[in-house]
Design an enzyme around this catalytic site. Structure first.
Site, PDB file in Angstrom:
ATOM      1  N   HIS A  49       6.364  -2.369   1.992  1.00 20.02           N
ATOM      2  CA  HIS A  49       5.635  -1.482   1.082  1.00 20.02           C
ATOM      3  C   HIS A  49       4.704  -2.298   0.178  1.00 20.02           C
ATOM      4  O   HIS A  49       3.506  -2.000   0.062  1.00 20.02           O
ATOM      5  CB  HIS A  49       6.644  -0.683   0.247  1.00 20.02           C
ATOM      6  CG  HIS A  49       6.045   0.199  -0.794  1.00 20.02           C
ATOM      7  ND1 HIS A  49       6.144   1.570  -0.753  1.00 20.02           N
ATOM      8  CD2 HIS A  49       5.354  -0.076  -1.934  1.00 20.02           C
ATOM      9  CE1 HIS A  49       5.536   2.099  -1.803  1.00 20.02           C
ATOM     10  NE2 HIS A  49       5.049   1.109  -2.539  1.00 20.02           N
ATOM     11  N   GLU A  50       5.263  -3.326  -0.455  1.00 15.19           N
ATOM     12  CA  GLU A  50       4.463  -4.136  -1.369  1.00 15.19           C
ATOM     13  C   GLU A  50       3.447  -4.990  -0.607  1.00 15.19           C
ATOM     14  O   GLU A  50       2.322  -5.211  -1.088  1.00 15.19           O
ATOM     15  CB  GLU A  50       5.374  -5.015  -2.227  1.00 15.19           C
ATOM     16  CG  GLU A  50       6.408  -4.269  -3.044  1.00 15.19           C
ATOM     17  CD  GLU A  50       5.803  -3.178  -3.928  1.00 15.19           C
ATOM     18  OE1 GLU A  50       4.620  -3.293  -4.295  1.00 15.19           O
ATOM     19  OE2 GLU A  50       6.503  -2.206  -4.234  1.00 15.19           O
ATOM     20  N   HIS A  54       0.343  -2.963   0.037  1.00 13.35           N
ATOM     21  CA  HIS A  54      -0.548  -2.944  -1.126  1.00 13.35           C
ATOM     22  C   HIS A  54      -1.383  -4.229  -1.179  1.00 13.35           C
ATOM     23  O   HIS A  54      -2.605  -4.186  -1.348  1.00 13.35           O
ATOM     24  CB  HIS A  54       0.274  -2.847  -2.420  1.00 13.35           C
ATOM     25  CG  HIS A  54       0.844  -1.497  -2.713  1.00 13.35           C
ATOM     26  ND1 HIS A  54       0.097  -0.337  -2.699  1.00 13.35           N
ATOM     27  CD2 HIS A  54       2.110  -1.126  -3.061  1.00 13.35           C
ATOM     28  CE1 HIS A  54       0.872   0.689  -3.030  1.00 13.35           C
ATOM     29  NE2 HIS A  54       2.093   0.237  -3.241  1.00 13.35           N
TER      30      HIS A  54
END
Length: 264
Positions: free
Chosen positions: A58-59, A62
């Site tokens: 997820h990170e 980003h």
């Protein structure tokens, strides 16, 4: 061109992440084959490791999107290594999300990457950076539920099926929570570039408390019921029954037993 400005070491996958993936693979195999003496413990380790992997991805999504949008600082910050320790504070980013999984079966949005937004031009790019993380949860949920909506469960052991169902529930809750248009969450980050400067300035002080506000609302029975009704509806649409997700959660919490799930 932006990717070329990062050093190879900035993009080298962290041994910590590879170790977590190894735990996920071994315990997933133990769950599938029934090798473990305590299947609940194997499921616990498998789901926890897979959940941490999803937090890292997820990170990373980003950061990778920010890199290709103009923020070349993310490499030096270690965000491209998938090391969970690099995503803000280890307690807030990893320990608390795992505790929320254990206590309530909720996919708490994890850590955060600090993007230098001044390096990025274009509102669409800012929105895409914010959307990249929760879209990873959506993709993870699609992978977990694929055997269900493809009707390919023949030969899939019961414990592994339940583990996938619970892991899918976590991904769906994480995606829903992250996409909420609440300051401090990714959903607001998608909308923020399109708001006026005055609105953004007024909302900014509330960003650190956005997630706390959401979880305070979830303590209200009416709101909690609506939230999990929506989660259950999505899971049913993907072929996962309420029994599978519930019993997956109970199997995950191996230190307690549920006769209903044992009979089922």
């Amino acid at each position: 061109m932006t990717a070329a400005t990062t050093r190879p070491s900035d993009r080298r996958i962290s041994p910590v992440f590879l170790g977590i993936v190894a735990v996920m693979a071994v315990t997933g195999w133990a769950t599938w084959t029934g090798f473990a003496e305590q299947p609940g413990l194997a499921v616990f380790l498998f789901v926890t490791a897979a959940w941490i992997v999803s937090l890292c991805l997820h990170e990373y999504a980003h950061a990778r999107t920010a890199l290709h949008s103009g923020d070349i600082s993310v490499g030096a910050k270690g965000y491209l290594t998938l090391n969970p320790v690099k995503y803000t504070h280890a307690l807030l980013s990893i320990v608390l999300p795992v505790l929320f999984v254990i206590m309530g079966g909720i996919g708490l949005p994890g850590g955060a990457v600090f993007i230098e937004r001044g390096r990025i031009r274009g509102r669409w790019r800012h929105s895409l950076i914010s959307a990249a993380g929760p879209l990873t949860n959506v993709l993870f949920a699609a992978v977990c539920t694929a055997p269900f909506w493809l009707d390919a469960l023949d030969g899939v052991p019961r414990d592994f099926r339940l583990a996938l169902a619970f892991l899918a529930l976590l991904q769906v809750t994480a995606a829903i929570l992250n996409f909420l248009p609440v300051p401090g969450l990714d959903g607001y980050g998608v909308l923020e570039p399109w708001l006026s400067h005055n609105v953004r300035r007024q909302v900014e002080p509330f960003a650190p408390f956005g997630l706390l506000f959401v979880f305070a609302l979830l303590w209200l029975p009416a709101v909690n019921g609506v939230f999990f009704d929506a989660v259950d509806a999505i899971l049913r649409g993907l072929g996962i029954s309420d029994v599978d997700s519930y019993c997956g959660f109970e199997l995950y919490r191996f230190w307690q037993t549920d006769e209903y799930c044992s009979v089922s």
